[in-house]
Design an enzyme around this catalytic site. Structure first.
Site: not given
Length: 382
Positions: A79, A81, A198, A348
């Site tokens: 978080n 960043q 995101c 994924c």
């Protein structure tokens, strides 16, 4: 444009507040009256992450008297960043506790109301009813639909923002003030996996600072009655081209919420009740857990084709050595050369894109296709 019904007390600011807001007090259109309007206003922020961080900081600094914060999560190192409310020392702690500490340092004259819960159809109306403005800093479609529907039924402005990699968008939805609603922009949720989050696609750290600050600006303008909010327009920011575009967003007369013949009559509906997680949507889809995959990989008789459908940039950060990288958009081409009875396991980041790949391969006639629920996120935690 002033918010209808916003209370304006005649009480004066304290000497400490006058000193703090001195640069506001000399602005025509703000002044003492405007600062008192800010002091008496309240904003509910959904999320204290990328968008919520700059929005909360600037609203607090501006002197908005009561800020409600909704966030059930804890601070993760990833978080930091972009989520500037939180610092390295807060990793592992409650986001609300971290946010509250920072905001009280920013302005001790404001009131903070902490809601350590998820914003759900069951609690949305009761929480939001006590605020003048709703500011949406969420990162998933069900919550965005819920924020929109809640604002519509309560007749409150919704300051909307969204970000993706290098791009952002922002507007104010307020049908009671003559604007369209979020459902006029997006009538239904995208198909699972169609739009990466995101977490999956990434976002440049400074981008939410720009969009979240714009959201704070619109909330302050609404409180002050200064200028014009972007009702019926959506602001698009392209960081790579350094351009802002304002696109006309017309009201959709067939909108299921704010149209001429609405069919949505409650905040509890198909879109707001949809899962924000990357869970498999088809109950008949064959699936295994990350733990089961780990055990299978350790066995001597593992003979399946393990496919990673993430992007190369994600694969380079961390991967399962036995997995073959086949990004989701290249699956149709890759599948042309595979026998239909190939035993295939797909994963994924969190399970949604691989579920989409499973559905596609099954539709082509592949008979042994399995999804890894939780994906690489779950595999890393083992």
């Amino acid at each position: 444009m002033k918010i209808p019904g916003l209370r304006l007390d005649i009480r004066v600011l304290s000497p400490e507040e006058k000193a703090r807001y001195s640069r506001h007090l000399i602005i025509p259109g703000v002044g003492m009256e405007g600062q008192i309007r800010l002091k008496n206003a309240s904003v509910l922020l959904i999320g204290t992450g990328g968008l919520g961080s700059p929005a909360a900081l600037y609203l607090a600094a501006a002197g908005v008297g009561r800020l409600g914060l909704i966030d059930p999560d804890t601070v993760d190192v990833s978080n930091l960043q972009r989520q500037l409310l939180h610092t390295d020392s807060a990793v592992g702690k409650s986001k609300l506790d971290s946010a509250a500490a920072r905001l009280r340092e920013t302005n001790p004259h404001i009131e903070l109301v902490l809601h350590p819960v998820r914003f759900t159809p069951e609690n949305a109306l009761s929480i939001a009813n006590g605020y003048d403005i709703i500011l949406d800093g969420s990162d998933n479609f069900p919550t965005r639909f819920l924020a929109n529907d809640t604002a519509f039924f309560l007749k409150k402005p919704l300051v909307y923002g969204a970000i993706h990699r290098f791009d952002g968008q922002m507007t104010v939805f307020a049908p009671h003030l003559g604007s369209p609603c979020y459902r006029c922009l997006l009538p239904e949720s995208p198909a699972p996996g169609a739009v990466p989050s995101c977490n999956e696609a990434g976002v440049l750290g400074v981008l939410p600072g720009i969009i979240g600050s714009l959201q704070a600006m619109e909330a302050i303008k609404l409180i002050l009655g200064a200028g014009e909010p972007p009702l019926g327009n959506i602001l698009i920011y392209d960081a790579l081209k350094t351009t802002f575009r304002s696109l006309r967003l017309p009201h959709d007369p067939s909108c299921r919420l704010c149209g001429s013949a609405p069919t949505i009559t409650s905040v509890s509906n198909a879109e707001t009740n949809a899962s924000a997680s990357c869970a498999v949507t088809d109950p008949n889809m064959k699936a295994i857990t990350a733990s089961e995959l780990k055990d299978m990989l350790a066995a001597d008789d593992f003979n399946a084709l393990l496919i990673d459908v993430r992007e190369p940039e994600e694969y380079d950060v961390i991967n399962i050595p036995q997995a073959k990288l086949v990004p989701l958009q290249t699956i149709p081409t890759y599948a042309k050369n595979l026998p239909k009875d190939t035993r295939i396991i797909l994963h994924c980041k969190a399970g949604m894109r691989s579920a989409k790949a499973c559905e596609y391969l099954s539709s082509l006639g592949f008979t042994d296709v399995t999804n890894v629920t939780g994906g690489m996120d779950a595999f890393q935690r083992l």
